[in-house]
Motif scaffolding. Structure first.
Motif, PDB file in Angstrom:
ATOM      1  N   GLY A 195      28.291   1.660  90.060  1.00  0.00           N
ATOM      2  CA  GLY A 195      28.125   2.518  88.891  1.00  0.00           C
ATOM      3  C   GLY A 195      29.434   3.141  88.478  1.00  0.00           C
ATOM      4  N   PRO A 196      29.348   4.114  87.579  1.00  0.00           N
ATOM      5  CA  PRO A 196      28.114   4.619  86.978  1.00  0.00           C
ATOM      6  C   PRO A 196      27.607   3.715  85.866  1.00  0.00           C
ATOM      7  CG  PRO A 196      29.988   5.808  86.091  1.00  0.00           C
ATOM      8  CD  PRO A 196      30.527   4.876  87.128  1.00  0.00           C
ATOM      9  N   CYS A 197      26.303   3.686  85.710  1.00  0.00           N
ATOM     10  CA  CYS A 197      25.707   2.967  84.590  1.00  0.00           C
ATOM     11  C   CYS A 197      24.306   3.509  84.344  1.00  0.00           C
ATOM     12  CB  CYS A 197      25.684   1.460  84.835  1.00  0.00           C
ATOM     13  SG  CYS A 197      24.760   0.961  86.264  1.00  0.00           S
ATOM     14  N   VAL A 198      23.856   3.302  83.142  1.00  0.00           N
ATOM     15  CA  VAL A 198      22.533   3.756  82.727  1.00  0.00           C
ATOM     16  C   VAL A 198      21.509   2.696  83.099  1.00  0.00           C
ATOM     17  CG1 VAL A 198      21.100   4.442  80.782  1.00  0.00           C
ATOM     18  CG2 VAL A 198      23.531   5.043  80.805  1.00  0.00           C
ATOM     19  N   VAL A 199      20.467   3.092  83.808  1.00  0.00           N
ATOM     20  CA  VAL A 199      19.368   2.176  84.114  1.00  0.00           C
ATOM     21  C   VAL A 199      18.306   2.376  83.041  1.00  0.00           C
ATOM     22  CG1 VAL A 199      17.672   1.440  85.810  1.00  0.00           C
ATOM     23  CG2 VAL A 199      19.881   2.351  86.572  1.00  0.00           C
ATOM     24  N   ALA A 200      18.089   1.341  82.237  1.00  0.00           N
ATOM     25  CA  ALA A 200      17.222   1.441  81.063  1.00  0.00           C
ATOM     26  C   ALA A 200      15.943   0.640  81.277  1.00  0.00           C
ATOM     27  CB  ALA A 200      17.946   0.944  79.821  1.00  0.00           C
ATOM     28  N   PRO A 201      14.838   1.304  81.663  1.00  0.00           N
ATOM     29  CA  PRO A 201      13.560   0.595  81.755  1.00  0.00           C
ATOM     30  C   PRO A 201      12.982   0.344  80.364  1.00  0.00           C
ATOM     31  CG  PRO A 201      13.268   2.907  82.324  1.00  0.00           C
ATOM     32  CD  PRO A 201      14.734   2.706  82.088  1.00  0.00           C
ATOM     33  N   LEU A 202      12.621  -0.896  80.084  1.00  0.00           N
ATOM     34  CA  LEU A 202      12.182  -1.307  78.758  1.00  0.00           C
ATOM     35  C   LEU A 202      10.768  -1.882  78.810  1.00  0.00           C
ATOM     36  CD1 LEU A 202      15.436  -3.245  77.762  1.00  0.00           C
ATOM     37  CD2 LEU A 202      14.901  -0.832  77.305  1.00  0.00           C
ATOM     38  N   PHE A 203      10.009  -1.591  77.796  1.00  0.00           N
ATOM     39  CA  PHE A 203       8.681  -2.185  77.620  1.00  0.00           C
ATOM     40  C   PHE A 203       8.686  -2.858  76.249  1.00  0.00           C
ATOM     41  CE2 PHE A 203       4.146  -0.983  76.146  1.00  0.00           C
ATOM     42  CZ  PHE A 203       3.712  -2.279  76.338  1.00  0.00           C
ATOM     43  N   LEU A 204       8.880  -4.188  76.239  1.00  0.00           N
ATOM     44  CA  LEU A 204       9.130  -4.899  74.997  1.00  0.00           C
ATOM     45  C   LEU A 204       8.059  -5.928  74.630  1.00  0.00           C
ATOM     46  CD1 LEU A 204      12.966  -5.548  75.459  1.00  0.00           C
ATOM     47  CD2 LEU A 204      11.845  -3.582  74.379  1.00  0.00           C
ATOM     48  N   LEU A 205       7.254  -6.369  75.578  1.00  0.00           N
ATOM     49  CA  LEU A 205       6.247  -7.392  75.315  1.00  0.00           C
ATOM     50  C   LEU A 205       6.868  -8.725  74.863  1.00  0.00           C
ATOM     51  CD1 LEU A 205       3.296  -5.361  73.763  1.00  0.00           C
ATOM     52  CD2 LEU A 205       3.179  -6.817  75.787  1.00  0.00           C
ATOM     53  N   TYR A 206       6.126  -9.477  74.067  1.00  0.00           N
ATOM     54  CA  TYR A 206       6.551 -10.796  73.605  1.00  0.00           C
ATOM     55  C   TYR A 206       5.948 -11.024  72.224  1.00  0.00           C
ATOM     56  CZ  TYR A 206       1.867 -11.832  75.322  1.00  0.00           C
ATOM     57  OH  TYR A 206       0.517 -11.797  75.537  1.00  0.00           O
ATOM     58  N   ASP A 207       6.504 -11.988  71.503  1.00  0.00           N
ATOM     59  CA  ASP A 207       6.009 -12.229  70.142  1.00  0.00           C
ATOM     60  C   ASP A 207       5.840 -13.711  69.821  1.00  0.00           C
ATOM     61  OD1 ASP A 207       8.629 -13.054  69.959  1.00  0.00           O
ATOM     62  OD2 ASP A 207       9.227 -11.549  68.472  1.00  0.00           O
ATOM     63  N   TYR A 208       5.757 -14.546  70.857  1.00  0.00           N
ATOM     64  CA  TYR A 208       5.543 -15.987  70.720  1.00  0.00           C
ATOM     65  C   TYR A 208       6.751 -16.708  70.121  1.00  0.00           C
ATOM     66  CZ  TYR A 208       0.696 -14.481  71.382  1.00  0.00           C
ATOM     67  OH  TYR A 208      -0.444 -13.897  71.866  1.00  0.00           O
ATOM     68  N   SER A 209       7.878 -16.013  69.930  1.00  0.00           N
ATOM     69  CA  SER A 209       9.045 -16.654  69.324  1.00  0.00           C
ATOM     70  C   SER A 209       9.806 -17.541  70.294  1.00  0.00           C
ATOM     71  CB  SER A 209       9.998 -15.594  68.747  1.00  0.00           C
ATOM     72  OG  SER A 209      10.476 -14.712  69.748  1.00  0.00           O
ATOM     73  N   PHE A 210       9.449 -17.528  71.582  1.00  0.00           N
ATOM     74  CA  PHE A 210      10.046 -18.468  72.529  1.00  0.00           C
ATOM     75  C   PHE A 210       9.427 -19.863  72.425  1.00  0.00           C
ATOM     76  CE2 PHE A 210      11.890 -15.581  76.160  1.00  0.00           C
ATOM     77  CZ  PHE A 210      12.787 -15.051  75.266  1.00  0.00           C
ATOM     78  N   ARG A 211       8.551 -20.059  71.477  1.00  0.00           N
ATOM     79  CA  ARG A 211       7.960 -21.382  71.283  1.00  0.00           C
ATOM     80  C   ARG A 211       9.014 -22.359  70.757  1.00  0.00           C
ATOM     81  NH1 ARG A 211       6.528 -18.217  66.851  1.00  0.00           N
ATOM     82  NH2 ARG A 211       6.870 -19.168  64.795  1.00  0.00           N
ATOM     83  N   PRO A 212       8.759 -23.669  70.816  1.00  0.00           N
ATOM     84  CA  PRO A 212       9.694 -24.639  70.254  1.00  0.00           C
ATOM     85  C   PRO A 212       9.992 -24.357  68.789  1.00  0.00           C
ATOM     86  CG  PRO A 212       8.060 -25.755  71.603  1.00  0.00           C
ATOM     87  CD  PRO A 212       7.619 -24.320  71.495  1.00  0.00           C
ATOM     88  N   ASP A 213      11.203 -24.686  68.368  1.00  0.00           N
ATOM     89  CA  ASP A 213      11.656 -24.364  67.017  1.00  0.00           C
ATOM     90  C   ASP A 213      10.766 -24.955  65.928  1.00  0.00           C
ATOM     91  OD1 ASP A 213      13.769 -22.999  68.128  1.00  0.00           O
ATOM     92  OD2 ASP A 213      15.191 -24.660  67.917  1.00  0.00           O
ATOM     93  N   ASP A 214      10.189 -26.123  66.174  1.00  0.00           N
ATOM     94  CA  ASP A 214       9.417 -26.801  65.133  1.00  0.00           C
ATOM     95  C   ASP A 214       7.917 -26.555  65.257  1.00  0.00           C
ATOM     96  OD1 ASP A 214       9.046 -28.200  67.482  1.00  0.00           O
ATOM     97  OD2 ASP A 214       9.347 -30.192  66.601  1.00  0.00           O
ATOM     98  N   LEU A 215       7.517 -25.593  66.098  1.00  0.00           N
ATOM     99  CA  LEU A 215       6.099 -25.333  66.309  1.00  0.00           C
ATOM    100  C   LEU A 215       5.670 -24.094  65.533  1.00  0.00           C
ATOM    101  CD1 LEU A 215       3.506 -26.123  67.921  1.00  0.00           C
ATOM    102  CD2 LEU A 215       4.247 -24.457  69.653  1.00  0.00           C
ATOM    103  N   PRO A 216       4.794 -24.234  64.539  1.00  0.00           N
ATOM    104  CA  PRO A 216       4.331 -23.058  63.791  1.00  0.00           C
ATOM    105  C   PRO A 216       3.552 -22.100  64.695  1.00  0.00           C
ATOM    106  CG  PRO A 216       3.822 -25.100  62.618  1.00  0.00           C
ATOM    107  CD  PRO A 216       4.248 -25.491  63.994  1.00  0.00           C
ATOM    108  N   ARG A 217       3.599 -20.826  64.344  1.00  0.00           N
ATOM    109  CA  ARG A 217       2.916 -19.816  65.150  1.00  0.00           C
ATOM    110  C   ARG A 217       1.421 -20.113  65.279  1.00  0.00           C
ATOM    111  NH1 ARG A 217       0.045 -17.539  67.825  1.00  0.00           N
ATOM    112  NH2 ARG A 217      -0.290 -15.289  68.150  1.00  0.00           N
ATOM    113  N   ASP A 218       0.793 -20.582  64.222  1.00  0.00           N
ATOM    114  CA  ASP A 218      -0.654 -20.767  64.273  1.00  0.00           C
ATOM    115  C   ASP A 218      -1.074 -21.981  65.103  1.00  0.00           C
ATOM    116  OD1 ASP A 218       0.093 -22.844  62.580  1.00  0.00           O
ATOM    117  OD2 ASP A 218      -1.107 -22.154  60.874  1.00  0.00           O
TER     118      ASP A 218
END
Length: 282
Positions: free
Chosen positions: A117-140
């Motif tokens: 350290g020193p450094c800030v420990v930042a706990p995050l709650f971000l969830l997901y939004d399905y955007s890690f899907r393949p580039d050519d795959l529509p959300r639906d």
């Protein structure tokens, strides 16, 4: 004095609960609990009580399992009158953590002043939004595509985003809030803690590759650079590994289900050292 981390304890399983009970005292160390600890509040209470008693400070972020709507009487249907959903379940977990002095994403970020350290420990709650899907795959088409590969996440039945209209909307709101808080740090070095990996290229799950839509959001892929991360901690994948990108160390810190770790070794060898950690990229 060390900053340590583990995730995916899955304490619904008695084997994992027994292993956790054998965790030794480390009164100078901090412990990060990076999500997917348990589904039921009684198991979360026991976890917070035990770890807060054995470590100098405990920091927790939720995974998807903590957020599931399940009956607290032990049933799995989530239809009981004692079930909590969405934001209400999350707030109940935050309140429970605070009873034991456990740091949550809703609290002031603590500053690690020990080795590394020193450094800030930042706990995050971000969830997901399905955007890690393949580039050519529509959300639906995501659910059908994942189902073809046998990889539909139980969140589709058990993770209620209420009062948000969707998990994507909840994710966007959480990212907005976290981004503003991190920007206010004005370049201070950080340890970013999130249950889900911050980058799509960190998802290595060859057994179930079509699970990737439930693994994060592309919105965070440059956060390790933007917010000066020394280390980014995540779980969720049940694939323990260390990666280096742009000089930042990425640690996947899962324990996993009993079949995914050597029970003869106990839980201690699976707790990962975040700081001081290795000084440079291997």
């Amino acid at each position: 004095m060390k900053l340590l981390a583990i995730s995916d304890l899955h304490l619904a399983n008695p084997v994992n609960r027994e292993a956790l009970a054998g965790l030794p005292h480390a009164p100078e160390d901090w412990l990060i609990l990076a999500g997917d600890m348990a589904e039921r509040l009684e198991h979360m209470r026991a976890l917070f009580a035990l770890t807060a008693e054995r470590f100098a400070r405990v920091i927790w972020v939720p995974g998807n399992h903590e957020l599931w709507t399940v009956s607290e009487n032990g049933a799995d249907s989530g239809n009981g009158s004692d079930s909590l959903a969405g934001e209400a379940k999350y707030q109940a977990l935050v309140d429970l953590a605070r009873e034991f002095g456990v740091v949550t994403p809703e609290d002031e970020y603590p500053i690690w002043t020990g080795p590394g350290g020193p450094c800030v420990v930042a706990p995050l709650f971000l969830l997901y939004d399905y955007s890690f899907r393949p580039d050519d795959l529509p959300r639906d088409q995501v659910i059908a595509w994942a189902r073809e590969g046998g990889a539909v996440c139980a969140d589709e039945m058990l993770l209620n985003p209420a009062p948000y209209p969707s998990r994507e909307a909840w994710c966007a709101a959480r990212c907005d809030e976290a981004e503003a808080r991190l920007m206010a740090l004005d370049g201070a070095p950080t340890v970013l803690v999130n249950h889900y990996p911050l980058r799509r290229d960190l998802v290595h799950i060859p057994r179930i590759p079509r699970f990737i839509p439930w693994c994060g959001t592309r919105r965070t892929e440059d956060w390790h650079v933007r917010f000066n991360a020394k280390v980014a901690v995540s779980g969720h994948l049940h694939v323990r590994r260390t990666d280096w990108i742009d000089g930042t160390r990425f640690e996947e810190v899962s324990l996993g289900y009993p079949r995914q770790w050597d029970q003869k070794r106990g839980i201690l060898p699976y707790i990962r050292e975040i700081l001081p950690g290795p000084p440079t990229m291997a």
